[in-house]
Design a protein around this motif. Structure first.
Motif, PDB file in Angstrom:
ATOM      1  N   GLU A   1       9.879  -4.250   2.358  1.00 34.14           N
ATOM      2  CA  GLU A   1       8.681  -4.849   1.704  1.00 34.14           C
ATOM      3  C   GLU A   1       8.318  -4.405   0.035  1.00 34.14           C
ATOM      4  O   GLU A   1       8.210  -5.169  -0.713  1.00 34.14           O
ATOM      5  N   GLU A   2       8.661  -3.050   0.008  1.00 32.84           N
ATOM      6  CA  GLU A   2       8.414  -2.375  -1.106  1.00 32.84           C
ATOM      7  C   GLU A   2       9.452  -2.887  -2.348  1.00 32.84           C
ATOM      8  O   GLU A   2       9.187  -3.286  -3.456  1.00 32.84           O
ATOM      9  N   ARG A   3      10.805  -3.034  -1.873  1.00 39.57           N
ATOM     10  CA  ARG A   3      11.838  -3.547  -2.880  1.00 39.57           C
ATOM     11  C   ARG A   3      11.776  -4.873  -3.031  1.00 39.57           C
ATOM     12  O   ARG A   3      12.019  -5.419  -4.153  1.00 39.57           O
ATOM     13  N   SER A   4      11.319  -5.606  -1.983  1.00 43.88           N
ATOM     14  CA  SER A   4      11.236  -7.040  -2.283  1.00 43.88           C
ATOM     15  C   SER A   4       9.786  -7.367  -3.180  1.00 43.88           C
ATOM     16  O   SER A   4      10.124  -8.080  -4.309  1.00 43.88           O
ATOM     17  N   TYR A   5       8.847  -6.750  -2.935  1.00 43.41           N
ATOM     18  CA  TYR A   5       7.883  -6.747  -3.960  1.00 43.41           C
ATOM     19  C   TYR A   5       8.322  -6.449  -5.570  1.00 43.41           C
ATOM     20  O   TYR A   5       7.866  -7.163  -6.481  1.00 43.41           O
ATOM     21  N   LEU A   6       9.041  -5.138  -5.697  1.00 41.45           N
ATOM     22  CA  LEU A   6       9.446  -4.836  -6.993  1.00 41.45           C
ATOM     23  C   LEU A   6      10.496  -5.856  -7.745  1.00 41.45           C
ATOM     24  O   LEU A   6      10.324  -6.218  -8.914  1.00 41.45           O
TER      25      LEU A   6
ATOM     26  N   LEU B   1      10.878   5.763  -8.056  1.00 47.98           N
ATOM     27  CA  LEU B   1      10.553   6.317  -6.716  1.00 47.98           C
ATOM     28  C   LEU B   1      11.201   5.509  -5.646  1.00 47.98           C
ATOM     29  O   LEU B   1      11.416   6.455  -4.589  1.00 47.98           O
ATOM     30  N   LEU B   2      11.477   4.438  -5.881  1.00 50.53           N
ATOM     31  CA  LEU B   2      12.396   3.846  -4.775  1.00 50.53           C
ATOM     32  C   LEU B   2      13.723   4.239  -4.615  1.00 50.53           C
ATOM     33  O   LEU B   2      14.356   3.732  -3.709  1.00 50.53           O
ATOM     34  N   ALA B   3      14.439   4.596  -5.712  1.00 48.60           N
ATOM     35  CA  ALA B   3      15.695   4.921  -5.946  1.00 48.60           C
ATOM     36  C   ALA B   3      16.152   5.804  -4.642  1.00 48.60           C
ATOM     37  O   ALA B   3      17.312   5.451  -4.335  1.00 48.60           O
ATOM     38  N   ASP B   4      15.480   6.680  -4.394  1.00 50.46           N
ATOM     39  CA  ASP B   4      15.770   7.787  -3.479  1.00 50.46           C
ATOM     40  C   ASP B   4      14.659   7.825  -2.068  1.00 50.46           C
ATOM     41  O   ASP B   4      14.644   8.758  -1.447  1.00 50.46           O
ATOM     42  N   ALA B   5      14.038   6.784  -2.078  1.00 46.12           N
ATOM     43  CA  ALA B   5      12.604   6.737  -1.235  1.00 46.12           C
ATOM     44  C   ALA B   5      13.319   6.776   0.425  1.00 46.12           C
ATOM     45  O   ALA B   5      14.554   6.219   0.834  1.00 46.12           O
ATOM     46  N   VAL B   6      12.665   7.263   1.073  1.00 48.15           N
ATOM     47  CA  VAL B   6      12.887   7.357   2.689  1.00 48.15           C
ATOM     48  C   VAL B   6      11.519   6.668   3.196  1.00 48.15           C
ATOM     49  O   VAL B   6      10.376   6.767   2.660  1.00 48.15           O
ATOM     50  N   GLY B   7      11.745   6.351   4.404  1.00 43.93           N
ATOM     51  CA  GLY B   7      10.598   5.605   5.205  1.00 43.93           C
ATOM     52  C   GLY B   7      10.993   4.605   6.092  1.00 43.93           C
ATOM     53  O   GLY B   7      12.159   4.273   6.556  1.00 43.93           O
ATOM     54  N   GLU B   8      10.222   3.858   6.870  1.00 44.11           N
ATOM     55  CA  GLU B   8      10.463   2.769   7.814  1.00 44.11           C
ATOM     56  C   GLU B   8      11.186   1.621   6.988  1.00 44.11           C
ATOM     57  O   GLU B   8      11.019   1.359   5.779  1.00 44.11           O
TER      58      GLU B   8
ATOM     59  N   TYR C   1       0.999  -1.240   0.002  1.00 43.69           N
ATOM     60  CA  TYR C   1       0.072   0.093   0.010  1.00 43.69           C
ATOM     61  C   TYR C   1       0.808   1.226  -0.094  1.00 43.69           C
ATOM     62  O   TYR C   1       0.466   2.353  -0.536  1.00 43.69           O
ATOM     63  N   SER C   2       1.988   1.001   0.831  1.00 46.53           N
ATOM     64  CA  SER C   2       2.803   2.406   0.995  1.00 46.53           C
ATOM     65  C   SER C   2       3.549   2.898  -0.690  1.00 46.53           C
ATOM     66  O   SER C   2       3.692   3.741  -0.972  1.00 46.53           O
ATOM     67  N   LEU C   3       3.702   1.624  -1.599  1.00 47.31           N
ATOM     68  CA  LEU C   3       4.431   1.954  -2.770  1.00 47.31           C
ATOM     69  C   LEU C   3       3.565   2.648  -3.708  1.00 47.31           C
ATOM     70  O   LEU C   3       3.697   3.426  -4.492  1.00 47.31           O
ATOM     71  N   ALA C   4       2.027   1.825  -3.555  1.00 44.17           N
ATOM     72  CA  ALA C   4       1.045   2.651  -4.400  1.00 44.17           C
ATOM     73  C   ALA C   4       0.969   4.071  -3.991  1.00 44.17           C
ATOM     74  O   ALA C   4       0.390   5.080  -4.716  1.00 44.17           O
TER      75      ALA C   4
END
Length: 377
Positions: free
Chosen positions: A365-370, A352-359, A21-24
């Motif tokens: 989870e986002e990187r594993s999904y991708l 979006l994930l290249a420079d993403a910040v967050g928990e 959900y966070s990536l969406a």
């Protein structure tokens, strides 16, 4: 000049790898920011002494996806959950591969279930996965609801007051009605399911067995008895730019399943509406003894649908996108929609994930999904 079309970005998923959900939400915020920046640029150019050509407005866009299991709490959830309530919602949930791929010559079969990189998720030989649902506070109105596999989430990114006049203008109330009418049209035209609204939020159907009983005892039964929610609605606006939208149940556990291990709806009172159940497109078609959802989607593909979209949820999203395009004043059906390719969507998420910040857990989870989606692609 080519006519304006609704841009449709479907974030792909293959069981057991569903969209965080966070990536969406990252994708949603990027597109929303483009609309807000466009508004700011118009204000800047109008006040500048040397006039320059106005920038091109961002197109209306629809994000659709099937999320990893998550419970979201709306703004009306003013009282915090007790530790026991939170533990009940986030207890391990068994997810079966309910949504079969829609057969298509260009659609590869989904790989068998495997262990994911997410430590909170495991799988077995049947393809079912045991996963821990997330818990999130959402800016939408309302109380608690659930999103997960077997559902398609639909987030339009629109300017309700488009200065360029390329599509219709909406008030906040009319926009909520737009989401309802788009969903009702999708269910009716796409699947022959009669749906409607009530005084409660969302889109509803009357369960077939309850409908027959209602006709026999209409003078003795409550008029609202037998209703089940098939789609939930939630909206957030910022300077008339929309976020969030509709969650439509395609193939999810019904009220007959009271096991909290397999049915997330059994863990809470959905949207605070005691005595009301939930249903899905698959359940309603089965109750009516008509054609299956896969048969209807194959017929639509033969009539020019989005072949290559690999899941029922993606295909249902395609029907919904066509209805939305029509309702906002663009070309009707597929002619009013431009579908982004899977590679294009993956590259967008990668950026979006290249420079993403967050928990840390959230980013993992986002990187594993991708990574899993890129392997499948």
């Amino acid at each position: 000049m080519a006519p304006l079309r609704l841009q449709h970005l479907h974030l792909p998923s293959i069981h057991p790898h569903y969209v965080p959900y966070s990536l969406a939400n990252r994708v949603q915020e990027l597109l929303r920011r483009q609309h807000l920046d466009f508004k700011d640029s118009l204000s800047s150019s109008s006040s500048a002494s040397n006039a320059s050509p106005p920038p091109s407005p961002p197109p209306p866009t629809l994000i659709s996806f099937t999320p990893a299991p998550i419970f979201t709490l709306g703004r009306r959830q003013t009282a915090p959950l007790t530790p026991a309530e939170a533990a009940r919602l986030t207890a391990p949930l068994l997810i079966s591969p309910l949504s079969s791929p829609s057969p298509s010559p260009s659609t590869p079969s989904a790989p068998s279930a495997q262990l994911t990189n997410d430590a909170s998720t495991s799988s077995n030989s049947t393809g079912a996965i045991s996963t821990t649902p997330r818990l999130l506070h959402s800016p939408r109105g309302g109380l608690t609801t659930y999103h997960g596999p077997g559902q398609v989430v639909l987030w339009p990114i629109l300017d309700l007051h488009p200065l360029h006049g390329a599509y219709r203008t909406f008030s906040v109330k009319c926009y909520a009605r737009l989401l309802e009418e788009t969903t009702i049209g999708t269910l009716g035209k796409g699947f022959g399911i009669e749906a409607f609204t009530t005084e409660d939020p969302g889109v509803w159907v009357r369960r077939l067995q309850q409908q027959q009983q209602h006709q026999r005892d209409r003078e003795e039964r409550d008029r609202e008895d037998g209703l089940a929610k098939i789609a939930a609605l939630g909206v957030h606006l910022r300077r008339h730019i929309t976020a969030l939208g509709t969650a439509l149940n395609v193939d999810m556990p019904g009220p007959e399943d009271v096991n909290e291990r397999t049915n997330p709806w059994a863990r809470f009172v959905a949207c605070g509406l005691t005595g009301r159940g939930v249903t899905s497109i698959v359940d309603e078609l089965a109750a009516r003894g008509g054609q299956s959802v896969d048969r209807l989607l194959r017929l639509r593909q033969g009539a020019g649908g989005h072949q290559g979209q690999s899941t029922r949820e993606a295909e249902v999203a395609g029907v919904w996108a066509g209805e939305l395009a029509r309702h906002i004043g663009l070309e009707e059906g597929d002619e009013g929609v431009e579908v982004a390719g899977k590679g294009e969507v993956i590259r967008l998420m990668e950026g979006l994930l290249a420079d993403a910040v967050g928990e840390h857990d959230e980013l993992q989870e986002e990187r594993s999904y991708l990574e899993r989606i890129k392997e499948a692609h």
